[in-house]
Design a protein around this motif. Sequence first.
Motif, PDB file in Angstrom:
ATOM      1  N   THR A  19       0.855  -1.186   0.000  1.00 43.14           N
ATOM      2  CA  THR A  19       0.000   0.000   0.000  1.00 43.14           C
ATOM      3  C   THR A  19       0.892   1.238   0.000  1.00 43.14           C
ATOM      4  O   THR A  19       2.085   1.150   0.346  1.00 43.14           O
ATOM      5  N   GLU A  22       2.580   1.505   3.303  1.00 45.29           N
ATOM      6  CA  GLU A  22       3.676   0.555   3.478  1.00 45.29           C
ATOM      7  C   GLU A  22       4.906   0.976   2.675  1.00 45.29           C
ATOM      8  O   GLU A  22       6.037   0.810   3.129  1.00 45.29           O
ATOM      9  N   MET A 119       0.238   4.721  11.140  1.00 42.98           N
ATOM     10  CA  MET A 119      -0.298   3.549  10.442  1.00 42.98           C
ATOM     11  C   MET A 119      -1.102   2.668  11.407  1.00 42.98           C
ATOM     12  O   MET A 119      -2.172   2.171  11.055  1.00 42.98           O
ATOM     13  N   LYS A 120      -0.590   2.490  12.625  1.00 43.25           N
ATOM     14  CA  LYS A 120      -1.303   1.681  13.617  1.00 43.25           C
ATOM     15  C   LYS A 120      -2.631   2.330  13.988  1.00 43.25           C
ATOM     16  O   LYS A 120      -3.653   1.653  14.109  1.00 43.25           O
ATOM     17  N   LYS A 123      -5.240   1.879  11.289  1.00 37.15           N
ATOM     18  CA  LYS A 123      -5.810   0.533  11.244  1.00 37.15           C
ATOM     19  C   LYS A 123      -6.765   0.282  12.404  1.00 37.15           C
ATOM     20  O   LYS A 123      -7.756  -0.412  12.259  1.00 37.15           O
ATOM     21  N   HIS A 124      -6.433   0.825  13.569  1.00 44.25           N
ATOM     22  CA  HIS A 124      -7.219   0.592  14.773  1.00 44.25           C
ATOM     23  C   HIS A 124      -7.425   1.914  15.504  1.00 44.25           C
ATOM     24  O   HIS A 124      -6.785   2.171  16.517  1.00 44.25           O
TER      25      HIS A 124
END
Length: 134
Positions: A19, A22, A119-120, A123-124
């Motif tokens: 992505t 990434e 990024m973490k 995602k959450h």
Amino acid sequence: MLTNNGYDQYKSNSINTATPEELTMMLYNGLVKFLMQAQSAIDAKNIERANNSIIKAQAIIIEFMTTLDMNYEVSQNLELLYDYMYRQLTQANLKKDNVIVGDVLGMAKELRDAWSQAMKLAKHPAPVQEVIAK
């Protein structure tokens, strides 16, 4: 040779399927890696390897600069930081100065760690109450 071909194929697939987030992390990791290689080469008095490592780090910084979306204020701030890092590496390369490389490495690690955290969170995402409490 088969090992290299397999590894090269793996790297290529990793890049092609990553992505954008990434890919950015891969670039930050590469920046840190090349700066650490530059430090090692300067310590070993290997001028050519130090030069090549710093040039690779600068190429990554240029990539970061050219892909910034300047519609956001944070991009303007990052552009200034990347420009500073690039100019510092030019001086470090001319002088083979590990102190300057170390300073830029510290900035690169902070940026990488911040990107990893972003990024973490993407995602959450934390509930609003947790964010406000912090």
